[in-house]
Design an enzyme around this catalytic site. Structure first.
Site, PDB file in Angstrom:
ATOM      1  N   LYS A   8       0.834  -1.224   0.072  1.00  0.00           N
ATOM      2  CA  LYS A   8      -0.033  -0.016  -0.216  1.00  0.00           C
ATOM      3  C   LYS A   8       0.922   1.341   0.009  1.00  0.00           C
ATOM      4  O   LYS A   8       1.915   1.147   0.241  1.00  0.00           O
ATOM      5  CB  LYS A   8      -1.087   0.099   1.317  1.00  0.00           C
ATOM      6  N   ASP A 132      -1.493  -1.288  10.945  1.00  0.00           N
ATOM      7  CA  ASP A 132      -2.176  -1.277   9.520  1.00  0.00           C
ATOM      8  C   ASP A 132      -2.359  -2.697   9.082  1.00  0.00           C
ATOM      9  O   ASP A 132      -2.893  -2.613   7.888  1.00  0.00           O
ATOM     10  CB  ASP A 132      -1.326  -0.369   8.563  1.00  0.00           C
TER      11      ASP A 132
END
Length: 266
Positions: A8, A132
Site C-alpha cells: 500500500k 495497519d
C-alpha cells in the site's frame, strides 16, 4: 493454497496526537498498489516458516504470520502448517509488506480451514498484530484514523494514472521517523482533502514524516524532487519511508533513478 499479499501507499499522513498508551493517533489515506509477495500455506507435521527473495530480518517467532497462527489457534482448532513466503515487497519502505502478509495469512487460514470468520472478525484479529494490518483484510482505499486501524471508505480510483515507486537503498526505523514529530490536528482533514483534484494535492496533502526523514536522508528528498522534475502530478514519501511514489499522467522515463534505486512502474 497460495495468495499474493500486496503493498500500500500512504497519500498524506498527519500525526494528530500522542495517545496515553504511548502510540500516536494519525490520519492517512491507504491505497493498495500492485507490488506483491507470494504466501503459501500447507498442512504439515509441525509449524514452520521459510522464506525466499528479500531477506527478512528478525527471529522467526517474531514474524507476523507466525504470530497470526498462534493468535488464531487460541480460538480455533488448527493443525500445524508449513508457511512459505517469497518476499518481494521492499522492507523498511513504508509499504506495509509485513502487515499485508499477516492479513493475507489470516484470510488464507480462514478459507483453507473453514473457520467461518466474518470480515469484521478477521479485521479484529489483524488489529491485534499491527496498526495497519487491518487495512489489508478488505484491501480497498480508505481514510484511516486513530492508530491507523479505524477506517472510513472513500471513492478513490487512480487506475487512469501511472504510479511509479522508488525505493532507495536506505532503511528508516520507526523510531527515527517519529523523532522530531510534533503532533497537531490539521486545519482540514484528509477525508475532505482527498476529494480535491489531484493537481491540487501538492498544495494541501503532506506527510508529517518527511520533515524529519528528509533532514537526515537528503537522497530521499532528492528522489521526491526528481519525480516532480520528471512530471509527477503528486509525489510523496509513503508512510515513514524510505520509499517515495509519484503519480503521473503517463509512464515517465526514470532510467536515471534505476541505477542506485529499485524502481517499480505500476
Amino acid at each position: 493454497m497460495i495468495l499474493f499479499p500486496n503493498a500500500k501507499i500512504n497519500i498524506g499522513l498527519n500525526i494528530t496526537e500522542r495517545r496515553p498508551d504511548g502510540y500516536h493517533n494519525l490520519e492517512t489515506i491507504f491505497y493498495p498498489i500492485d507490488i506483491k509477495d507470494a504466501l503459501e500455506v500447507v498442512k504439515s507435521d509441525k509449524l514452520s516458516f521459510t522464506s525466499t527473495g528479500l531477506e527478512i530480518p528478525g527471529l522467526i517467532e517474531d514474524n507476523l504470520c507466525i504470530k497470526g497462527y498462534h493468535l488464531l489457534k487460541l480460538d480455533h482448532d488448527l493443525p500445524p502448517v508449513s508457511i512459505h513466503l517469497h518476499k518481494h515487497i521492499p522492507i523498511g519502505a513504508g509499504l506495509g509488506g509485513g502487515s499485508s502478509d499477516a492479513a493475507f495469512f489470516i484470510r488464507l487460514m480462514n478459507d483453507e480451514f473453514k473457520l467461518g470468520l466474518s470480515v469484521e472478525e478477521m479485521t479484529n484479529y489483524a488489529r491485534r498484530l499491527g496498526a495497519d494490518c487491518a487495512f489489508f483484510i478488505e484491501n480497498k482505499p480508505v481514510f484511516a484514523f486513530e492508530r491507523g486501524d479505524e477506517f472510513e471508505s472513500i471513492k478513490l480510483d487512480l487506475s487512469a494514472y501511472k504510479i511509479v515507486l522508488v525505493m532507495p537503498p536506505v532503511h528508516i526505523s520507526t523510531g527515527e521517523a517519529f523523532r522530531g514529530i510534533k503532533p497537531a490536528t490539521p486545519k482540514e482533514s484528509l477525508f475532505d482533502l482527498i476529494n480535491e483534484p489531484i493537481a491540487d494535492w501538492k498544495k494541501f496533502i503532506k506527510n508529517d514524516f518527511e520533515q524529519t526523514v528528509f533532514k537526515n536522508h537528503v537522497e530521499i528528498r532528492g528522489i521526491k524532487a526528481a519525480l516532480y522534475e520528471a512530471g509527477a502530478i503528486y509525489s510523496s514519501m509513503s508512510g515513514s519511508g524510505a520509499s517515495v511514489f509519484g503519480i503521473f499522467a503517463d509512464t515517465p522515463d526514470l532510467k536515471f533513478l534505476e541505477g542506485e534505486n529499485e524502481v517499480f512502474y505500476l
